[in-house]
Design an enzyme around this catalytic site. Structure first.
Site, PDB file in Angstrom:
ATOM      1  N   GLU A 371       8.949  40.026 -11.909  1.00 28.75           N
ATOM      2  CA  GLU A 371       7.838  40.162 -10.963  1.00 28.75           C
ATOM      3  C   GLU A 371       8.377  40.292  -9.540  1.00 28.75           C
ATOM      4  O   GLU A 371       9.570  40.145  -9.285  1.00 28.75           O
ATOM      5  CB  GLU A 371       6.923  38.925 -11.027  1.00 28.75           C
ATOM      6  CG  GLU A 371       5.874  38.952 -12.132  1.00 28.75           C
ATOM      7  CD  GLU A 371       4.709  39.868 -11.816  1.00 28.75           C
ATOM      8  OE1 GLU A 371       4.759  40.570 -10.769  1.00 28.75           O
ATOM      9  OE2 GLU A 371       3.745  39.890 -12.598  1.00 28.75           O
ATOM     10  N   ARG A 455      -1.175  27.555 -11.620  1.00 30.66           N
ATOM     11  CA  ARG A 455       0.126  27.725 -10.982  1.00 30.66           C
ATOM     12  C   ARG A 455       0.005  28.813  -9.919  1.00 30.66           C
ATOM     13  O   ARG A 455      -0.882  29.671  -9.992  1.00 30.66           O
ATOM     14  CB  ARG A 455       1.218  28.068 -11.997  1.00 30.66           C
ATOM     15  CG  ARG A 455       1.141  29.445 -12.636  1.00 30.66           C
ATOM     16  CD  ARG A 455       2.355  29.655 -13.534  1.00 30.66           C
ATOM     17  NE  ARG A 455       2.336  30.916 -14.276  1.00 30.66           N
ATOM     18  CZ  ARG A 455       2.852  32.057 -13.824  1.00 30.66           C
ATOM     19  NH1 ARG A 455       3.387  32.109 -12.612  1.00 30.66           N
ATOM     20  NH2 ARG A 455       2.810  33.145 -14.569  1.00 30.66           N
ATOM     21  N   ASN A 457       0.961  32.185  -7.821  1.00 33.56           N
ATOM     22  CA  ASN A 457       1.350  33.474  -8.380  1.00 33.56           C
ATOM     23  C   ASN A 457       1.700  34.480  -7.288  1.00 33.56           C
ATOM     24  O   ASN A 457       2.380  34.150  -6.324  1.00 33.56           O
ATOM     25  CB  ASN A 457       0.231  33.988  -9.305  1.00 33.56           C
ATOM     26  CG  ASN A 457       0.728  34.973 -10.342  1.00 33.56           C
ATOM     27  OD1 ASN A 457       1.779  34.762 -10.943  1.00 33.56           O
ATOM     28  ND2 ASN A 457      -0.002  36.046 -10.572  1.00 33.56           N
ATOM     29  N   ASN A 503      -3.414  38.637  -8.288  1.00 30.51           N
ATOM     30  CA  ASN A 503      -2.368  39.655  -8.339  1.00 30.51           C
ATOM     31  C   ASN A 503      -2.599  40.745  -7.297  1.00 30.51           C
ATOM     32  O   ASN A 503      -3.714  40.928  -6.796  1.00 30.51           O
ATOM     33  CB  ASN A 503      -2.299  40.306  -9.728  1.00 30.51           C
ATOM     34  CG  ASN A 503      -1.212  39.702 -10.589  1.00 30.51           C
ATOM     35  OD1 ASN A 503      -0.086  39.497 -10.141  1.00 30.51           O
ATOM     36  ND2 ASN A 503      -1.544  39.414 -11.841  1.00 30.51           N
ATOM     37  N   ASP A 554      -1.858  44.593 -12.399  1.00 35.44           N
ATOM     38  CA  ASP A 554      -0.911  43.562 -11.992  1.00 35.44           C
ATOM     39  C   ASP A 554      -0.487  43.816 -10.553  1.00 35.44           C
ATOM     40  O   ASP A 554      -1.320  43.949  -9.671  1.00 35.44           O
ATOM     41  CB  ASP A 554       0.279  43.557 -12.968  1.00 35.44           C
ATOM     42  CG  ASP A 554       0.962  42.201 -13.064  1.00 35.44           C
ATOM     43  OD1 ASP A 554       0.952  41.462 -12.067  1.00 35.44           O
ATOM     44  OD2 ASP A 554       1.513  41.881 -14.120  1.00 35.44           O
TER      45      ASP A 554
END
Length: 622
Positions: A371, A455, A457, A503, A554
């Protein structure tokens, strides 16, 4: 309920949720609620007490302790609740434990390592989560074998069944011992190899987990030539789903449950690279016969097959070709564009894979979840992360001079400091800083204390130095995520909320529009952005992704023309959207699970693309 800390737990939880939504359980299960306890037994006890008070019919538990939960589990049984554990187990007689012979797993793998080492030599042991039944049984049985076979154990370290901590354990061992000749590990095979590479060490016999990447490593000719020998074994994550099926069947039909239901474990040798079910086969067949009249045996087998399809535990199947492709998980670059690419005046809507486009593998570092590609213009270096492997990478535009740093928890994104010598990183445990010169990591703040189901991101930095990042629901089922802005003076503000999976943050070239998405919303959003204050307003739909049939969106970036680029995970496609939100083009990539994009290189004309190997199964899409 479960503890947090690795992708196996997330996958097990998602399989439970998927099973509850599928026939024949969807008409029998009204609600599935997940509690995450961390690794604290007392917190898990308190959560079970809450569930008992709320009168749940079934409580599924991954138990932190073999004995500490016995009292509260007995309370649940006395209240008429079906108390089930999976993988690890407890000693309370009223509980029903869906598991396998953990001691046999430890014994068998230790014997395999001793065989590979010729009954002599020095090893280190990387164990699981301390205090759990699974870890205790495996480790104790393995130690007995090593003592009997004359293998010396130089040291033990808790790897918590996760890549990052296991890699840190191996690095510590290599700094302390110069005579390591083998590794017995409950997880972390790829991270162990990385630690050996960092020290310039040859490979050695290693026992590793049943994660698919480790199996691929075992048959990689380059690794075998460097001395890699080993086996692969592990816990099937569908144990929780199997426990749910059994509990529902017991409530619906009065079926008597055994105290311990052994469903077996997966075991691979390097020569075979195909699963060999050890023990538990008879119990598993009984389980399937028990449920045959309701079709539960067939559904359980479909759950197992679904795991094969997602490349995590191969079960009785073989490694599929698409797993061999995607789990190598390269960082891909597209370079350079010519008149058929993305230069002005060359727009070709819905173009699929121009023949003049070069798509090359830049690096093959085997991230679990690649990522966050980030191009540093001043240093002319590319950064990217392995979210679940808990690593940060840096290399040149050509993929040379590779360096990496290990972080202590899953990482969502990062923002470089002004001097380029460090970064602000967002981990599952909060916001931290890292010094690239020393590797020191310092905690700063936790934006979401108490939200164990979340969490942090994806994130990026605006032109004023604000780090804009989001949080996500780890199981990707509930809208518990938020969008944050962190100012250079460490002031944190909430920009938006009600998000499942944050995202794709990025800005238009004039800084007036901020783009962002919730991966499961089917839309990319646009906001009015105030570059002076960092505020957002007027959220609206920028592009309808579902209408284009592109799947889950994404990571994103914006090119010089103001067009938005997005990676569509699970579909293996990149899409370019015009400033008005219309789809300009689609590019098919050679891997299915592309995750994020970023322009870089000396002329900013190379599009760097990250990809992933084994994400937790997204429950929302099922």
């Amino acid at each position: 309920m479960r503890y947090s800390g690795n992708d196996w737990q997330g996958e097990a939880t998602n399989l439970i949720k998927v099973a509850a939504k599928k026939a024949p359980l969807k008409d029998k299960v009204d609600e599935v609620k997940v509690f995450v306890a961390g690794t604290e037994a007392q917190k898990q006890i308190s959560q079970i007490q809450q569930m008992i008070a709320q009168r749940f019919d079934i409580i599924l538990i991954y138990p932190i302790s073999t004995t500490a939960l016995n009292g509260v589990i007995k309370q649940g049984c006395d209240a008429g609740i079906t108390m089930m554990t999976y993988d690890s187990q407890v000693t309370e007689p009223c509980a029903h434990n869906v598991t396998f012979d953990q001691a046999d797993a430890g014994k068998t793998t230790a014997e395999a390592l001793a065989d590979l080492m010729g009954d002599k030599g020095n090893i280190v042991m990387i164990t699981g989560v301390a205090g759990t039944y699974a870890d205790e049984q495996r480790t104790k049985a393995a130690e007995a074998v090593f003592k009997e076979r004359g293998i010396k154990v130089l040291g033990k370290c808790a790897g918590d069944w996760a890549q990052g901590p296991s890699g840190q354990c191996m690095s510590q061992f290599l700094a302390s011992f110069d005579n390591i000749e083998g590794v017995w590990a409950q997880a972390g095979g790829p991270a162990i190899l990385e630690a050996l590479d960092a020290k310039g060490k040859d490979y050695m016999p290693i026992v590793g987990e049943s994660e698919n990447q480790w199996r691929l490593d075992l048959i990689n000719p380059k690794y075998v030539a460097k001395g890699l020998k080993g086996v692969s074994y592990g816990s099937p994550p569908y144990q929780g789903a199997a426990a749910l099926h059994l509990a529902v069947d017991s409530l619906a039909n009065g079926t008597k449950l055994e105290s311990t239901i052994d469903i077996g474990y997966d075991y691979f040798t390097q020569d075979e690279i195909k699963p060999r079910r050890r023990h538990g086969r008879r119990a598993r067949c009984r389980l399937q016969r028990l449920h045959e009249r309701q079709g539960l045996g067939r559904l359980l087998r479909r759950l197992v097959q679904r795991e094969v399809d997602h490349g995590h535990h191969a079960g009785r199947g073989h490694l599929r070709q698409d797993c061999l492709l995607t789990t190598s998980c390269p960082t891909v670059r597209c370079a350079p564009w010519d008149t058929a690419g993305v230069r002005p005046g060359a727009r070709r809507p819905h173009e699929h894979g121009s023949s003049s486009m070069n798509i090359d593998i830049l690096l093959d570092v085997k991230p679990l979840l690649g990522e966050g590609p980030l191009w540093d213009v001043e240093q002319q270096r590319l950064y990217f992360i392995d979210s679940l492997g808990m690593r940060i990478f840096r290399c040149t535009a050509q993929g040379t001079e590779l360096r990496s740093w290990t972080v202590p928890a899953p990482i969502g994104s990062m923002a470089l400091t002004s001097d380029g010598e460090g970064a602000v990183i967002v981990l599952s445990t909060g916001i931290h800083t890292i010094d690239f010169r020393t590797g020191d990591i310092v905690p700063v703040m936790d934006p979401e204390p108490g939200l164990d189901e979340n969490r942090l991101n994806d994130g990026k930095v605006d032109r004023r130095g604000r780090f804009v990042f989001g949080s996500m629901n780890t199981a990707e089922t509930d809208a518990t995520g938020r969008l944050y802005s962190l100012s250079p003076d460490w002031q944190l503000s909430v920009l938006d909320q009600g998000i499942i999976c944050s995202n794709g943050p990025c800005w238009s070239p004039d800084d007036q529009t901020f783009y962002f998405c919730d991966s499961w919303s089917g839309e990319i959003w646009a906001y009015d952005y105030d570059i002076e204050t960092g505020g957002v307003a007027n959220r609206r739909r920028f592009a309808a992704v579902e209408a284009e049939g592109l799947g889950a969106h994404d990571g994103s970036t914006v090119d010089a023309e103001g067009f938005v680029w997005n990676a569509f995970v699970y579909e293996g496609k990149l899409a370019r959207f015009a400033p008005d939100g219309t789809l300009d083009r689609v590019i098919d990539m050679p891997v299915k699970k592309v995750t994020s994009v970023m322009f870089g290189g000396p002329d900013l004309d190379v599009l760097y693309v990250t990809s992933m190997a084994e994400p937790p199964l997204p429950a929302v899409s099922g």
